[in-house]
Design an enzyme around this catalytic site. Structure first.
Site, mmCIF file in Angstrom:
data_model
loop_
_atom_site.group_PDB
_atom_site.id
_atom_site.type_symbol
_atom_site.label_atom_id
_atom_site.label_comp_id
_atom_site.label_asym_id
_atom_site.label_seq_id
_atom_site.Cartn_x
_atom_site.Cartn_y
_atom_site.Cartn_z
ATOM 1 N N GLY A 14 0.840 -1.204 0.000
ATOM 2 C CA GLY A 14 0.000 0.000 0.000
ATOM 3 C C GLY A 14 0.871 1.247 0.000
ATOM 4 O O GLY A 14 1.791 1.353 0.800
ATOM 5 N N ARG A 75 0.891 -4.860 -4.921
ATOM 6 C CA ARG A 75 1.051 -6.051 -4.079
ATOM 7 C C ARG A 75 1.286 -7.184 -5.085
ATOM 8 O O ARG A 75 0.522 -7.328 -6.031
ATOM 9 C CB ARG A 75 -0.206 -6.301 -3.251
ATOM 10 C CG ARG A 75 -0.569 -5.101 -2.346
ATOM 11 C CD ARG A 75 -1.586 -5.487 -1.292
ATOM 12 N NE ARG A 75 -2.209 -4.311 -0.691
ATOM 13 C CZ ARG A 75 -1.768 -3.683 0.392
ATOM 14 N NH1 ARG A 75 -0.664 -4.079 0.980
ATOM 15 N NH2 ARG A 75 -2.413 -2.648 0.894
ATOM 16 N N GLY A 105 5.672 -1.885 3.780
ATOM 17 C CA GLY A 105 5.230 -2.388 5.077
ATOM 18 C C GLY A 105 5.612 -3.846 5.293
ATOM 19 O O GLY A 105 6.569 -4.345 4.684
ATOM 20 N N ASP A 106 4.838 -4.556 6.127
ATOM 21 C CA ASP A 106 5.260 -5.913 6.515
ATOM 22 C C ASP A 106 5.259 -6.896 5.339
ATOM 23 O O ASP A 106 6.124 -7.765 5.262
ATOM 24 C CB ASP A 106 4.455 -6.435 7.713
ATOM 25 C CG ASP A 106 2.963 -6.366 7.502
ATOM 26 O OD1 ASP A 106 2.524 -5.798 6.486
ATOM 27 O OD2 ASP A 106 2.222 -6.886 8.351
ATOM 28 N N THR A 129 4.461 2.751 5.538
ATOM 29 C CA THR A 129 3.053 2.341 5.630
ATOM 30 C C THR A 129 2.338 3.327 6.539
ATOM 31 O O THR A 129 2.904 3.750 7.557
ATOM 32 C CB THR A 129 2.877 0.914 6.188
ATOM 33 O OG1 THR A 129 1.504 0.734 6.560
ATOM 34 C CG2 THR A 129 3.733 0.626 7.401
ATOM 35 N N ASP A 131 0.095 2.580 8.465
ATOM 36 C CA ASP A 131 -0.401 1.861 9.648
ATOM 37 C C ASP A 131 0.499 1.969 10.882
ATOM 38 O O ASP A 131 0.051 1.673 11.987
ATOM 39 C CB ASP A 131 -0.590 0.375 9.325
ATOM 40 C CG ASP A 131 -1.729 0.141 8.341
ATOM 41 O OD1 ASP A 131 -2.528 1.070 8.126
ATOM 42 O OD2 ASP A 131 -1.804 -0.963 7.781
ATOM 43 N N ASP A 133 2.771 -0.014 11.904
ATOM 44 C CA ASP A 133 2.700 -1.298 12.620
ATOM 45 C C ASP A 133 3.911 -2.193 12.354
ATOM 46 O O ASP A 133 3.796 -3.408 12.316
ATOM 47 C CB ASP A 133 1.407 -2.044 12.233
ATOM 48 C CG ASP A 133 1.341 -2.354 10.743
ATOM 49 O OD1 ASP A 133 2.135 -1.788 9.961
ATOM 50 O OD2 ASP A 133 0.494 -3.177 10.354
ATOM 51 N N ARG A 175 -6.103 -2.313 9.155
ATOM 52 C CA ARG A 175 -6.716 -3.650 9.169
ATOM 53 C C ARG A 175 -6.327 -4.407 10.426
ATOM 54 O O ARG A 175 -7.101 -5.138 10.990
ATOM 55 C CB ARG A 175 -6.213 -4.444 7.959
ATOM 56 C CG ARG A 175 -7.213 -4.559 6.856
ATOM 57 C CD ARG A 175 -6.784 -5.564 5.845
ATOM 58 N NE ARG A 175 -5.492 -5.249 5.257
ATOM 59 C CZ ARG A 175 -5.242 -5.253 3.943
ATOM 60 N NH1 ARG A 175 -6.200 -5.529 3.105
ATOM 61 N NH2 ARG A 175 -4.048 -4.989 3.476
ATOM 62 N N LYS A 218 -23.065 18.533 22.646
ATOM 63 C CA LYS A 218 -23.876 18.743 21.449
ATOM 64 C C LYS A 218 -23.582 17.701 20.367
ATOM 65 O O LYS A 218 -24.363 17.499 19.449
ATOM 66 C CB LYS A 218 -23.599 20.142 20.878
ATOM 67 C CG LYS A 218 -24.130 21.269 21.757
ATOM 68 C CD LYS A 218 -25.622 21.489 21.485
ATOM 69 C CE LYS A 218 -26.247 22.509 22.389
ATOM 70 N NZ LYS A 218 -26.525 22.024 23.754
ATOM 71 N N GLU A 226 -10.629 0.175 11.054
ATOM 72 C CA GLU A 226 -11.373 -0.775 10.208
ATOM 73 C C GLU A 226 -11.210 -2.220 10.689
ATOM 74 O O GLU A 226 -12.077 -3.053 10.431
ATOM 75 C CB GLU A 226 -10.948 -0.657 8.743
ATOM 76 C CG GLU A 226 -9.499 -0.989 8.513
ATOM 77 C CD GLU A 226 -9.066 -0.912 7.056
ATOM 78 O OE1 GLU A 226 -9.846 -1.246 6.165
ATOM 79 O OE2 GLU A 226 -7.898 -0.516 6.834
#
Ligand code: F6P
Length: 325
Positions: A14, A75, A105-106, A129, A131, A133, A175, A218, A226
Site C-alpha cells: 500500500g 502487491r 510495510g510488513d 506504511t 499503519d 505497525d 486492518r 452537542k 477498520e
C-alpha cells in the site's frame, strides 16, 4: 571499500505519502556516495518483469512535496513463489544490481526476507506504511500525513455533528493496527476509539455517549479502526443508533488517508531514513530495516521486523479516557 556499486530502489504494498521524499533521499544519498542507482517500477512486479530504469539526481527533482510514489506500487503475490523469486534474481544479475532498498510495510519486508535468504542479495528495508505497525520502529513513512488527513476530516465532521446534535462514527484505516485511530482520536478530541489491540465493550461506549449527552454535549465522535473486532464503522454506527436512539452518521475515510502532500515531519523522516539506509548498507549492514525508537535510529534484522509487537501506549489510552469524560 564496500562491494556495493549499484543499488535498486522500489516501493511496494500500500502506498503512503512520504514515499517520494524517501526515494529522493535514497537516490541522492547513494549518488553522493558514488553508487549507481536504478529505480524499479511497480514494486516486486517490476523486479520480476524488468521494469527497471537508471535514476539520477534529476529523476527525483520536484517530488519532495508529492503524495503517491513516482516508482508506483503493487502487491505482488507471485513474488513469494519460487518462480517469481527466480525471475527477480535473474533481473538483479542482468542489471548488475548489488543490493536492494525496499520501501514498504510488513508484506514488503516478508518478500525481502525470502529474497535475501534464498538468493543472498543484500536488502535494506525502510518502513513505509500509514499503519505504523512495523516492529523495531515507532515511526513509519506515511503515518504522520495519514493522521493529519484524518484529523482535518474529523474537524470538519465535528462542525456538522454539532450543528445537528449528531453522533459521528468515523472509520479510519488499519486492518490490523489501531495507531491511526488512537492518535487521531486524541488529536481531534474524539469521545472514544475502538481498536483491534484492545477489547471493545460496546456497553461502555454507549454509557460514555449517554453520560456526555446528559451533561449537555452537542455532538460526539467515535473513531473506529477498520480492523476492530466489532466489525468496523457500519456495525459500530448501527449498534450505537440502535442502543441509544441518537441520530448517528458514518464516515469511512478510506484511501484518502494514503494520499496528499507529505507533512513536514514526514519529509524529515523520509530524508533521515533514506540517508541512514544507504549509509548502513555501505557500512556493511545486511538484511536489516532502518527505523527510529524513542529518538534513536534502529537497525532491526528484517526477520524480526516482520514479527508483530503491538506498541500501543497505555498512557495514551488512559489520557483519551480522561479527556473524554
Ligand atoms: O497497509 C496499509 C493499508 O492502507 C491498510 O491500512 C488498509 O487496511 C490496506 O492498506 C488497504 O489495502 P488496499 O489498498 O489493498 O485496499
Amino acid at each position: 571499500m564496500s562491494s556495493i556499486k549499484k543499488i535498486g530502489v522500489l516501493t511496494s504494498g500500500g502506498d503512503s505519502s512520504g514515499m517520494n521524499p524517501t526515494i529522493r533521499s535514497v537516490v541522492r544519498t547513494a549518488l553522493s556516495r558514488g553508487l549507481e542507482v536504478v529505480g524499479i517500477k511497480n514494486g516486486y512486479e517490476g523486479l520480476m518483469y524488468d521494469y527497471i530504469e537508471p535514476m539520477n539526481a534529476s529523476s527525483v527533482g520536484g517530488i519532495i512535496n508529492l503524495g503517491g510514489t513516482i516508482l508506483y506500487s503493487a502487491r505482488a503475490p507471485e513474488f513469494i513463489e519460487p518462480a517469481g523469486l527466480a525471475k527477480a534474481a535473474n533481473n538483479m544479475r542482468k542489471h548488475n544490481i548489488d543490493a536492494l532498498v525496499v520501501i514498504g510495510g510488513d508484506g514488503t519486508y516478508r518478500g525481502a526476507l525470502d529474497f535475501s535468504t534464498i538468493y543472498n542479495f543484500p536488502v535494506i528495508g525502510i518502513p513505509g506504511t500509514i499503519d505504523n505497525d512495523i516492529s523495531g520502529t515507532d515511526y513509519t513513512i506515511g503515518y504522520d500525513t495519514a493522521v493529519n488527513v484524518a484529523m482535518e476530516a474529523i474537524d470538519k465532521l465535528r462542525d456538522t455533528a454539532t450543528s445537528h446534535g449528531r453522533c459521528f462514527v468515523v472509520e479510519v484505516m488499519g486492518r490490523h493496527a489501531g495507531y491511526i485511530a488512537l492518535e487521531v482520536g486524541i488529536a481531534s478530541g474524539a469521545e472514544d476509539i475502538l481498536i483491534p489491540e484492545t477489547p471493545t465493550v460496546i456497553e461502555n461506549v454507549i454509557e460514555l455517549l449517554q453520560r456526555g449527552k446528559k451533561r449537555g454535549k452537542k455532538s460526539s465522535i467515535i473513531v473506529v479502526a477498520e480492523g476492530d473486532e466489532i466489525g468496523g464503522g457500519i456495525e459500530t454506527a448501527q449498534l450505537i443508533e440502535g442502543k441509544t436512539g441518537f441520530e448517528t452518521r458514518l464516515t469511512i475515510l478510506g484511501h484518502m488517508q494514503r494520499g496528499g502532500s507529505p507533512t513536514a515531519r514526514e519529509r524529515l523522516m523520509a530524508a533521515r531514513f533514506g540517508f541512514i539506509a544507504i549509509n548502513a548498507l555501505l557500512d556493511g549492514r545486511r538484511n536489516i530495516a532502518v527505523g527510529i525508537w524513542k529518538g534513536e535510529y534502529t537497525y532491526t534484522p528484517i526477520a524480526d521486523a516482520v514479527k508483530k509487537h503491538p506498541k500501543i501506549e497505555e498512557t495514551d489510552l488512559a489520557l483519551l479516557q480522561a479527556l473524554s469524560i
